[in-house]
Scaffold this active site. Structure first.
Site, PDB file in Angstrom:
ATOM      1  N   ARG A 117      34.038   5.342  37.208  1.00  0.00           N
ATOM      2  CA  ARG A 117      33.881   4.214  38.165  1.00  0.00           C
ATOM      3  C   ARG A 117      35.010   3.552  38.522  1.00  0.00           C
ATOM      4  NH1 ARG A 117      27.891   2.451  35.982  1.00  0.00           N
ATOM      5  NH2 ARG A 117      26.671   4.111  37.449  1.00  0.00           N
ATOM      6  N   LYS A 165      10.502  14.110  36.704  1.00  0.00           N
ATOM      7  CA  LYS A 165       8.989  13.775  37.154  1.00  0.00           C
ATOM      8  C   LYS A 165       8.771  13.773  38.785  1.00  0.00           C
ATOM      9  CE  LYS A 165       8.230  10.379  33.710  1.00  0.00           C
ATOM     10  NZ  LYS A 165       8.326   8.878  33.231  1.00  0.00           N
ATOM     11  N   GLY A 173      21.831  10.790  39.468  1.00  0.00           N
ATOM     12  CA  GLY A 173      21.575  10.898  38.268  1.00  0.00           C
ATOM     13  C   GLY A 173      21.987  12.222  37.612  1.00  0.00           C
ATOM     14  N   GLY A 197      20.977   5.702  41.569  1.00  0.00           N
ATOM     15  CA  GLY A 197      19.785   5.155  42.174  1.00  0.00           C
ATOM     16  C   GLY A 197      19.827   4.461  43.608  1.00  0.00           C
TER      17      GLY A 197
HETATM   18  P1  AMP Z   1      15.647  13.156  36.602  1.00  0.00           P
HETATM   19  O1  AMP Z   1      16.227  12.170  35.980  1.00  0.00           O
HETATM   20  O2  AMP Z   1      14.243  13.116  37.194  1.00  0.00           O
HETATM   21  O3  AMP Z   1      16.621  13.949  37.373  1.00  0.00           O
HETATM   22  O4  AMP Z   1      15.343  14.249  35.441  1.00  0.00           O
HETATM   23  C1  AMP Z   1      16.354  14.870  34.600  1.00  0.00           C
HETATM   24  C2  AMP Z   1      15.744  15.234  33.266  1.00  0.00           C
HETATM   25  O5  AMP Z   1      14.605  16.283  33.528  1.00  0.00           O
HETATM   26  C3  AMP Z   1      16.631  16.071  32.313  1.00  0.00           C
HETATM   27  O6  AMP Z   1      16.860  15.311  31.130  1.00  0.00           O
HETATM   28  C4  AMP Z   1      16.170  17.332  31.915  1.00  0.00           C
HETATM   29  O7  AMP Z   1      16.015  17.687  30.556  1.00  0.00           O
HETATM   30  C5  AMP Z   1      14.606  16.963  32.486  1.00  0.00           C
HETATM   31  N1  AMP Z   1      13.948  18.316  32.459  1.00  0.00           N
HETATM   32  C6  AMP Z   1      14.222  19.189  33.662  1.00  0.00           C
HETATM   33  N2  AMP Z   1      13.412  20.326  33.467  1.00  0.00           N
HETATM   34  C7  AMP Z   1      12.317  19.819  32.584  1.00  0.00           C
HETATM   35  C8  AMP Z   1      11.414  20.819  32.163  1.00  0.00           C
HETATM   36  N3  AMP Z   1      10.925  21.874  32.636  1.00  0.00           N
HETATM   37  N4  AMP Z   1      10.472  20.055  31.149  1.00  0.00           N
HETATM   38  C9  AMP Z   1      10.960  18.887  30.760  1.00  0.00           C
HETATM   39  N5  AMP Z   1      12.113  18.188  31.010  1.00  0.00           N
HETATM   40  C10 AMP Z   1      12.644  18.711  32.043  1.00  0.00           C
END
Ligand code: AMP
Length: 400
Positions: free
Chosen positions: A31, A202, A358, A381
């Site tokens: 940054r 999610k 992220g 974000g």
């Molecule tokens: P996000 O911050 O929503 O982009 O989520 C990233 C996180 O999702 C990472 O830490 C990954 O380890 C997790 N992730 C990705 N695929 C899976 C999966 N199939 N099951 C559980 N966690 C996951």
């Protein structure tokens, strides 16, 4: 940044919210580096540069007696790194407003740099307090916002302050400009086909993004943990894979909307599944909607990779947000890796690619492919909200 800054005091909101180790040394200077082009350009143009930033969450982590933990959250920790990167002395004021700041700012000469103390030492910063913003504004004749990472917050130093400067005395820094220009290459002027690759944990974190993307992308590739909520919604057997039961209807609606709009929404047809959430788990490859009980999908499988790669390599614009699997564990990083490679290959063949928000940034860095995509956003974000179509207060404040 076409403002007249020669001989002027220029107040620049930067994002120096960097990670520190236990001895308060900067552990990742990305940054700080991100702000250098703006700072250097202003110095070249004869400005006296006054930098302001927050660091951490001092109001949330008060000392036992209720006071601010100045030692932990002072921006003084940034000086050695900043000074080294610029090859220049960096002066410091113990507050971002008030007598000390005014004195330091008024005695600052062209070509000199002053760093102000953490803006979040004042409660009013995060509340967007007008009085605080006004006091900050009195330190400079020109205001520049180069803190894209906090542009989605209506704080005193990121948004409210801008109202105290006339239109020809405020603007975006080079980093902020680059983030906006690059996001608009996807949002406003995409070459087609336009493909969005969305992964991560999610659905609930990314509903707004998915919903918006379906309005204008040609292909929507969904990987990562969020894919299993879609399979479950369609009646598939997903074993112990990540699922959000309260989002099954949302998933169905998103698929229906994509269908109605003629958007190809592609889910990973197979998965690398594991008998526990562990790098050393037993591993199988299975159809994503036909997983045995007690197993869980932790990465996209080879057929899904082939589907995704074909679409990516035939795209002219690519947006990627979120990993395809649990890329932090080596045995489940392959899907994310091959997708990163496909995005790099498409870019080499002339496609425009934006990686943002992220964990996909962490993933592309882990794969050492950050230099092989068109743009990697540092916005987190803020980039997500911008892509969702929200008006960011930090941008609006400069534009109005
Ligand atoms: P996000 O911050 O929503 O982009 O989520 C990233 C996180 O999702 C990472 O830490 C990954 O380890 C997790 N992730 C990705 N695929 C899976 C999966 N199939 N099951 C559980 N966690 C996951």
């Amino acid at each position: 940044m076409n403002l007249d800054v020669n001989g002027k005091k220029v107040l620049v909101r930067v994002d120096f919210n960097v990670p520190l180790d236990k001895d308060n040394h900067v552990t990742d200077d990305t940054r700080i580096r991100g702000a250098l082009p703006t700072i250097k350009k202003l110095l070249e143009q004869g400005a006296a540069v006054i930098l302001m930033s927050h660091l951490g969450r001092p109001q949330k982590k008060l000392k036992e007696d209720g006071s601010i933990d100045v030692e932990k959250f002072t921006l003084k920790h940034i000086i050695p790194t900043l000074s080294k990167l610029l090859g220049k002395e960096v002066k410091f004021a113990n507050d971002c407003v008030g007598g000390a700041a005014l004195h330091a700012a008024s005695s600052l000469k062209s070509g000199e740099i002053l760093l102000l103390e953490n803006t979040r030492f004042h409660k009013g910063e995060e509340k967007g307090d007008e009085n605080l913003a006004k006091q900050m504004s009195e330190l400079g004749e020109v205001y520049i916002n180069d803190a894209f990472g906090t542009a989605h917050r209506a704080h005193a130093s990121t948004a409210v302050i801008a109202k105290f400067f006339p239109k020809d005395k405020k603007g975006f820094g080079l980093l902020m400009d680059a983030e906006i220009t690059n996001a608009n290459k996807v949002l406003k002027t995409p070459q087609r086909p336009l493909t969005a690759i969305i992964g991560g944990a999610k659905v609930s974190d990314k509903i707004l993004l998915l919903d918006r993307l379906i309005d204008f992308v040609d292909n929507l590739l969904i990987g990562g943990g969020m894919a299993y909520t879609f399979f479950k919604a369609k009646g598939g057997n997903i074993g112990n894979s990540l699922v959000e039961e309260d989002r099954l209807d949302t998933a169905l609606e998103l698929m229906k909307k994509a269908d109605a709009k003629g958007v190809k929404l592609i889910l990973p047809q197979d998965s690398v599944i594991a008998d526990k959430f562990d790098n050393d788990a037993a591993i199988l490859t299975m159809e994503s909607d036909n997983q045995p009980n007690n197993w869980m999908g932790l990465d996209i499988g080879p057929k899904a990779q082939a589907d995704f790669i074909e679409i990516i390599e035939n795209s002219k614009t690519i947006l990627w947000n979120g990993p395809m699997g649990v890329f932090e564990m080596l045995n489940f990083a392959n899907g994310t890796k091959v997708i990163a490679q496909a995005v790099a290959k498409a870019t080499a063949n002339g496609a425009y690619s934006l990686v943002g928000g992220g964990d996909s940034v962490a993933a592309i860095n882990q794969m050492h492919l950050a230099n092989e995509v068109s743009y990697v956003s540092t916005g987190g974000g803020a980039m997500l909200e911008f892509l969702e179509g929200k008006t960011l207060p930090g941008i609006k404040a400069i534009e109005e």
